[in-house]
Design an enzyme around this catalytic site. Sequence first.
Site, PDB file in Angstrom:
ATOM      1  N   LYS A 107      -4.428   5.609  -2.509  1.00 48.95           N
ATOM      2  CA  LYS A 107      -3.829   5.286  -1.306  1.00 48.95           C
ATOM      3  C   LYS A 107      -4.217   6.538  -0.447  1.00 48.95           C
ATOM      4  O   LYS A 107      -3.640   7.493  -0.724  1.00 48.95           O
ATOM      5  CB  LYS A 107      -2.624   4.748  -1.456  1.00 48.95           C
ATOM      6  CG  LYS A 107      -1.953   4.221  -0.001  1.00 48.95           C
ATOM      7  CD  LYS A 107      -0.557   3.481  -0.276  1.00 48.95           C
ATOM      8  CE  LYS A 107      -0.071   2.915   1.025  1.00 48.95           C
ATOM      9  NZ  LYS A 107       1.229   2.434   0.649  1.00 48.95           N
ATOM     10  N   SER A 167       5.682  -2.053  -0.672  1.00 48.24           N
ATOM     11  CA  SER A 167       4.089  -2.072  -0.323  1.00 48.24           C
ATOM     12  C   SER A 167       3.057  -1.978  -1.502  1.00 48.24           C
ATOM     13  O   SER A 167       2.206  -1.783  -1.392  1.00 48.24           O
ATOM     14  CB  SER A 167       4.125  -0.643   0.488  1.00 48.24           C
ATOM     15  OG  SER A 167       4.244  -0.943   1.910  1.00 48.24           O
ATOM     16  N   SER A 192       2.062  -2.365   2.579  1.00 45.77           N
ATOM     17  CA  SER A 192       0.989  -1.518   3.124  1.00 45.77           C
ATOM     18  C   SER A 192      -0.205  -0.955   2.254  1.00 45.77           C
ATOM     19  O   SER A 192      -1.362  -0.580   2.791  1.00 45.77           O
ATOM     20  CB  SER A 192       1.654  -0.266   4.082  1.00 45.77           C
ATOM     21  OG  SER A 192       2.282   0.648   2.687  1.00 45.77           O
TER      22      SER A 192
HETATM   23  N1  GLN Z   1       6.390  -3.581   5.149  1.00 45.67           N
HETATM   24  C1  GLN Z   1       7.580  -2.801   4.880  1.00 45.67           C
HETATM   25  C2  GLN Z   1       7.464  -1.971   6.019  1.00 45.67           C
HETATM   26  O1  GLN Z   1       6.601  -2.125   7.084  1.00 45.67           O
HETATM   27  C3  GLN Z   1       7.401  -1.989   3.656  1.00 45.67           C
HETATM   28  C4  GLN Z   1       6.494  -0.722   3.808  1.00 45.67           C
HETATM   29  C5  GLN Z   1       6.430  -0.123   2.722  1.00 45.67           C
HETATM   30  O2  GLN Z   1       6.608  -0.260   1.752  1.00 45.67           O
HETATM   31  N2  GLN Z   1       5.472   1.256   2.674  1.00 45.67           N
HETATM   32  O3  GLN Z   1       8.298  -0.862   6.385  1.00 45.67           O
END
Ligand code: GLN
Length: 482
Positions: free
Chosen positions: A76, A175, A151
């Site tokens: 990532k 994410s 994400s």
């Molecule tokens: N969707 C969640 C957020 O936008 C989690 C994102 C993540 O785990 N990096 O904060």
Amino acid sequence: MELYRLTIDEARLAIEKGEISSLELTNAVYERIGHVEGRVGAYVFLNKDIALREAEEAAGRQNKGLSLSGIPLAVKDNICTEGVRTTCSSKILENFIPPYESTVTGRLRESGYVLTGKTNLDEFAMGSSTENSAYGTTKNPWDMERVPGGSSGGSAAAVAADECIAALGSDTGGSIRQPAAFCGVVGLKPTYGRVPRYGLVAFASSLDQIGPITKNVKDAAILMNVIAGHDPCDSTSANIPVPDFTRSVGHDIRGMKVGIPKEYFIEGIDREVEESVQKAIINLESLGARAVEISMPHTGYAVAAYYILATSEASSNLARYDGVRYGLRVDGKDLIDMYMKTREQGFGAEVKRRIILGTYALSSGYYDAYYKKAQQVRTLVRQDFENAFETVDAIITPTTPTPAFKIGEKIKDPLQMYLTDIFTISVNLAGIPALSVPCGFTSQGLPVGLQIIGKPFDEETILKVAHAYEQNSGWHKRKPEL
Ligand code: GLN
């Protein structure tokens, strides 16, 4: 056999036996990328020249016992790779080339991996769909009109589309698990402190964890063996022994007690998702596990608390992007003007929204009402889990309330987007490990994920349950048609 379809476990065996070479494998993966990447868009950067050279070098050290020798993996793009551009899918880090290696990729390197490229994400890992990326939205390999989740959507899509053998993601509120569920692959968020975060670009430091996204459960265990363990460069990494995670696979789960929290089967949950999860529970019972209903009364407050805490921490962490230290700089008439122009042009809308929200929550006069309150709620959420784990070995829930949604469906409504993590966020607040494993498909052919939650530092139990379920259900063998 299409070599790009191999798992880590299969690939390393084939390489060890001399049936295939790392170069053949890496070439096959890039051919696959050439074939599908134009449609999927999982990567923000492809490392092809270096990867092919490294794959060739790997042949020379075959049989040196390196656990990932010559295996092509994706990372990532919020995990720093020395000399390889790391953008966080942002404009502000568009030209950032880290002068150092993150601990996790350093460990992958020592194990001999080949970096295929850096995968797309929501800018600074803020989002649930990869639509917040400055470099375009990744598509779900099961349905190109849908998001891959986020994400870590690029990593999950790359694994599902066989554009790498496995990948790393990061999970602050879901994410790793949510995109794994949407793309029909396995994703594990380890216990907070289990995997070092040195070199992970910080979003919300009390929640962020790095973990594997893989084609099956055993591969998740293999990657955990490489990346887990104390690191003096990360003061939050736990200095406790690391088990051999691969030993957790291949056991029966007879007599194990799994809790089913009633608060996770709420109104608004997709009927087919619920059905798949209920069937998975029956499957686990057929393997000898005992399912009991439990209650986690503070579940409903977790999303609200998370969005106070995560944005507060983000507002502080992102203060470093000021045009002075590194990253984008837009000149202005004076220092303040330069700061403002840099941040105005360098950050996307969602990141700005969170900086503003977090700054507000931390302001004097509001701090007690918001930040402090959210911390208190966090304690209650954690206690829910502590109480539950007094009587059960693991907790089973859906990973997400719905399957992958359509691109554009939620992007205009941040609150709807935030609610997609409703089942994953509590786990981050509590700092405990959880995994998503494929548990079926909707009638439209979209994957559904089963979340298995464990006690702190007990990744072994959830890997064990997940592996037993996976072998008995076989959902992981289905592949999208591309
Ligand atoms: N969707 C969640 C957020 O936008 C989690 C994102 C993540 O785990 N990096 O904060």
